[in-house]
Scaffold this motif. Structure first.
Motif, mmCIF file in Angstrom:
data_model
loop_
_atom_site.group_PDB
_atom_site.id
_atom_site.type_symbol
_atom_site.label_atom_id
_atom_site.label_comp_id
_atom_site.label_asym_id
_atom_site.label_seq_id
_atom_site.Cartn_x
_atom_site.Cartn_y
_atom_site.Cartn_z
ATOM 1 N N ILE A 115 0.836 -1.208 0.000
ATOM 2 C CA ILE A 115 0.000 0.000 0.000
ATOM 3 C C ILE A 115 0.867 1.254 0.000
ATOM 4 O O ILE A 115 0.601 2.213 -0.729
ATOM 5 C CB ILE A 115 -0.961 -0.002 1.203
ATOM 6 N N LYS A 116 1.919 1.248 0.797
ATOM 7 C CA LYS A 116 2.816 2.403 0.844
ATOM 8 C C LYS A 116 3.422 2.669 -0.531
ATOM 9 O O LYS A 116 3.448 3.810 -0.992
ATOM 10 C CB LYS A 116 3.924 2.186 1.872
ATOM 11 N N ASN A 117 3.900 1.631 -1.192
ATOM 12 C CA ASN A 117 4.517 1.805 -2.510
ATOM 13 C C ASN A 117 3.531 2.357 -3.542
ATOM 14 O O ASN A 117 3.893 3.185 -4.375
ATOM 15 C CB ASN A 117 5.122 0.500 -3.008
ATOM 16 N N VAL A 118 2.296 1.899 -3.476
ATOM 17 C CA VAL A 118 1.278 2.405 -4.404
ATOM 18 C C VAL A 118 0.892 3.836 -4.033
ATOM 19 O O VAL A 118 0.874 4.728 -4.881
ATOM 20 C CB VAL A 118 0.025 1.490 -4.411
ATOM 21 N N ALA A 119 0.602 4.063 -2.762
ATOM 22 C CA ALA A 119 0.110 5.367 -2.314
ATOM 23 C C ALA A 119 1.153 6.474 -2.455
ATOM 24 O O ALA A 119 0.795 7.622 -2.731
ATOM 25 C CB ALA A 119 -0.362 5.273 -0.869
ATOM 26 N N LYS A 127 -5.752 8.802 -4.983
ATOM 27 C CA LYS A 127 -6.014 7.783 -3.959
ATOM 28 C C LYS A 127 -7.516 7.596 -3.748
ATOM 29 O O LYS A 127 -7.996 6.473 -3.630
ATOM 30 C CB LYS A 127 -5.355 8.179 -2.634
ATOM 31 N N GLU A 128 -8.261 8.702 -3.720
ATOM 32 C CA GLU A 128 -9.716 8.607 -3.556
ATOM 33 C C GLU A 128 -10.356 7.871 -4.728
ATOM 34 O O GLU A 128 -11.254 7.054 -4.546
ATOM 35 C CB GLU A 128 -10.331 9.999 -3.429
ATOM 36 N N ILE A 129 -9.906 8.176 -5.933
ATOM 37 C CA ILE A 129 -10.444 7.507 -7.123
ATOM 38 C C ILE A 129 -10.127 6.010 -7.081
ATOM 39 O O ILE A 129 -10.978 5.178 -7.384
ATOM 40 C CB ILE A 129 -9.902 8.167 -8.414
ATOM 41 N N LEU A 130 -8.916 5.666 -6.674
ATOM 42 C CA LEU A 130 -8.535 4.254 -6.566
ATOM 43 C C LEU A 130 -9.400 3.543 -5.528
ATOM 44 O O LEU A 130 -9.908 2.445 -5.786
ATOM 45 C CB LEU A 130 -7.052 4.109 -6.205
ATOM 46 N N ALA A 133 -12.857 3.026 -6.993
ATOM 47 C CA ALA A 133 -12.870 1.981 -8.020
ATOM 48 C C ALA A 133 -12.718 0.589 -7.404
ATOM 49 O O ALA A 133 -13.437 -0.344 -7.779
ATOM 50 C CB ALA A 133 -11.759 2.235 -9.036
ATOM 51 N N LEU A 134 -11.813 0.446 -6.451
ATOM 52 C CA LEU A 134 -11.615 -0.856 -5.814
ATOM 53 C C LEU A 134 -12.839 -1.263 -4.990
ATOM 54 O O LEU A 134 -13.213 -2.442 -4.969
ATOM 55 C CB LEU A 134 -10.352 -0.849 -4.956
ATOM 56 N N ALA A 135 -13.474 -0.301 -4.331
ATOM 57 C CA ALA A 135 -14.689 -0.600 -3.560
ATOM 58 C C ALA A 135 -15.792 -1.094 -4.492
ATOM 59 O O ALA A 135 -16.539 -2.010 -4.152
ATOM 60 C CB ALA A 135 -15.136 0.636 -2.783
ATOM 61 N N LYS A 136 -15.895 -0.519 -5.676
ATOM 62 C CA LYS A 136 -16.883 -0.991 -6.658
ATOM 63 C C LYS A 136 -16.571 -2.423 -7.098
ATOM 64 O O LYS A 136 -17.467 -3.237 -7.262
ATOM 65 C CB LYS A 136 -16.930 -0.062 -7.873
ATOM 66 N N LEU A 137 -15.285 -2.728 -7.273
ATOM 67 C CA LEU A 137 -14.886 -4.090 -7.631
ATOM 68 C C LEU A 137 -15.267 -5.071 -6.525
ATOM 69 O O LEU A 137 -15.811 -6.150 -6.789
ATOM 70 C CB LEU A 137 -13.374 -4.162 -7.839
ATOM 71 N N VAL A 138 -14.958 -4.717 -5.289
ATOM 72 C CA VAL A 138 -15.304 -5.567 -4.144
ATOM 73 C C VAL A 138 -16.808 -5.802 -4.119
ATOM 74 O O VAL A 138 -17.280 -6.935 -3.953
ATOM 75 C CB VAL A 138 -14.819 -4.929 -2.819
ATOM 76 N N ASP A 156 -21.279 1.340 1.401
ATOM 77 C CA ASP A 156 -22.291 2.384 1.343
ATOM 78 C C ASP A 156 -21.722 3.505 0.477
ATOM 79 O O ASP A 156 -20.902 4.300 0.924
ATOM 80 C CB ASP A 156 -22.604 2.892 2.752
ATOM 81 N N TRP A 157 -22.152 3.539 -0.787
ATOM 82 C CA TRP A 157 -21.580 4.482 -1.751
ATOM 83 C C TRP A 157 -21.818 5.919 -1.352
ATOM 84 O O TRP A 157 -21.055 6.801 -1.729
ATOM 85 C CB TRP A 157 -22.136 4.210 -3.149
ATOM 86 N N SER A 158 -22.857 6.183 -0.578
ATOM 87 C CA SER A 158 -23.148 7.567 -0.177
ATOM 88 C C SER A 158 -22.076 8.114 0.756
ATOM 89 O O SER A 158 -21.934 9.311 0.921
ATOM 90 C CB SER A 158 -24.517 7.648 0.501
ATOM 91 N N LYS A 159 -21.297 7.215 1.384
ATOM 92 C CA LYS A 159 -20.252 7.652 2.325
ATOM 93 C C LYS A 159 -18.897 7.826 1.658
ATOM 94 O O LYS A 159 -17.939 8.225 2.292
ATOM 95 C CB LYS A 159 -20.146 6.658 3.484
ATOM 96 N N ILE A 160 -18.829 7.497 0.382
ATOM 97 C CA ILE A 160 -17.554 7.636 -0.340
ATOM 98 C C ILE A 160 -17.669 8.835 -1.252
ATOM 99 O O ILE A 160 -18.477 8.853 -2.171
ATOM 100 C CB ILE A 160 -17.216 6.369 -1.135
ATOM 101 N N SER A 161 -16.853 9.818 -0.977
ATOM 102 C CA SER A 161 -16.869 11.029 -1.782
ATOM 103 C C SER A 161 -15.784 10.998 -2.835
ATOM 104 O O SER A 161 -14.651 10.647 -2.535
ATOM 105 C CB SER A 161 -16.658 12.233 -0.865
#
Length: 164
Positions: A115-119, A127-130, A133-138, A156-161
């Motif tokens: 995570i550190k290497n990616v972030a 980071k927010e977009i990633l 996108a990953l939450a949608k995949l999950v 809960d998509w309403s909590k992700i801005s």
């Protein structure tokens, strides 16, 4: 190549690479007596409060019967101990030994480094977009492949801005 083909290629490569690299990174000389799957069982047992077999099996998406054989081996190798619950003697709790905790922290370190290497290569917006996108995949995989009659763990998509 279309956008869909590119996305497919990237996802297939990502899944394959994560599995291969994680497996190679986790099974070191110190932990050569356990498998990649054992590391994930150790992760599911956790380092906090002891957990019962049913909880660990659910986290691993296996039956308690399937988990029992793997747990027997981990207990025999000294990574996990079984303890009877003081509240209900019929309940067996699982707890990591010091050796099991060392494996847990080794696994955790792999993930932290990944995570550190990616972030480190991304700004906050990326980071927010990633994460989005990953939450949608999950969510997709849970909707497609898991029993939805059980308590939902969907995002809960309403909590992700996506905006800051």
């Amino acid at each position: 190549m279309t956008l869909e083909e590119t996305l497919n290629d990237l996802l297939v490569k990502l899944f394959k690479d994560i599995l291969e690299i994680e497996a190679k990174s986790l099974i070191t000389e110190e932990f050569k007596d356990i498998s990649y799957n054992d590391m994930h069982i150790i992760e599911a047992v956790g380092i906090d409060e002891p957990r019962n077999m049913k909880t660990v099996a659910k986290l691993m998406s296996v039956t308690t019967g399937t988990l029992t054989k793997a747990m027997d081996a981990l207990c025999e190798k000294g990574y996990v101990v079984r303890e009877r619950s003081t509240r209900d003697k019929r309940v067996i709790k699982l707890r990591l030994t010091d050796k099991g905790k060392a494996a847990y922290y080794h696994h955790e370190q792999f993930h932290r480094q990944m995570i550190k290497n990616v972030a480190d290569e991304m700004n906050d917006s990326e980071k927010e977009i990633l994460v989005f996108a990953l939450a949608k995949l999950v969510d997709y995989f849970k909707l497609t492949y898991y029993d939805t009659d059980e308590e939902s763990e969907f995002v809960d998509w309403s909590k992700i801005s996506r905006d800051k």
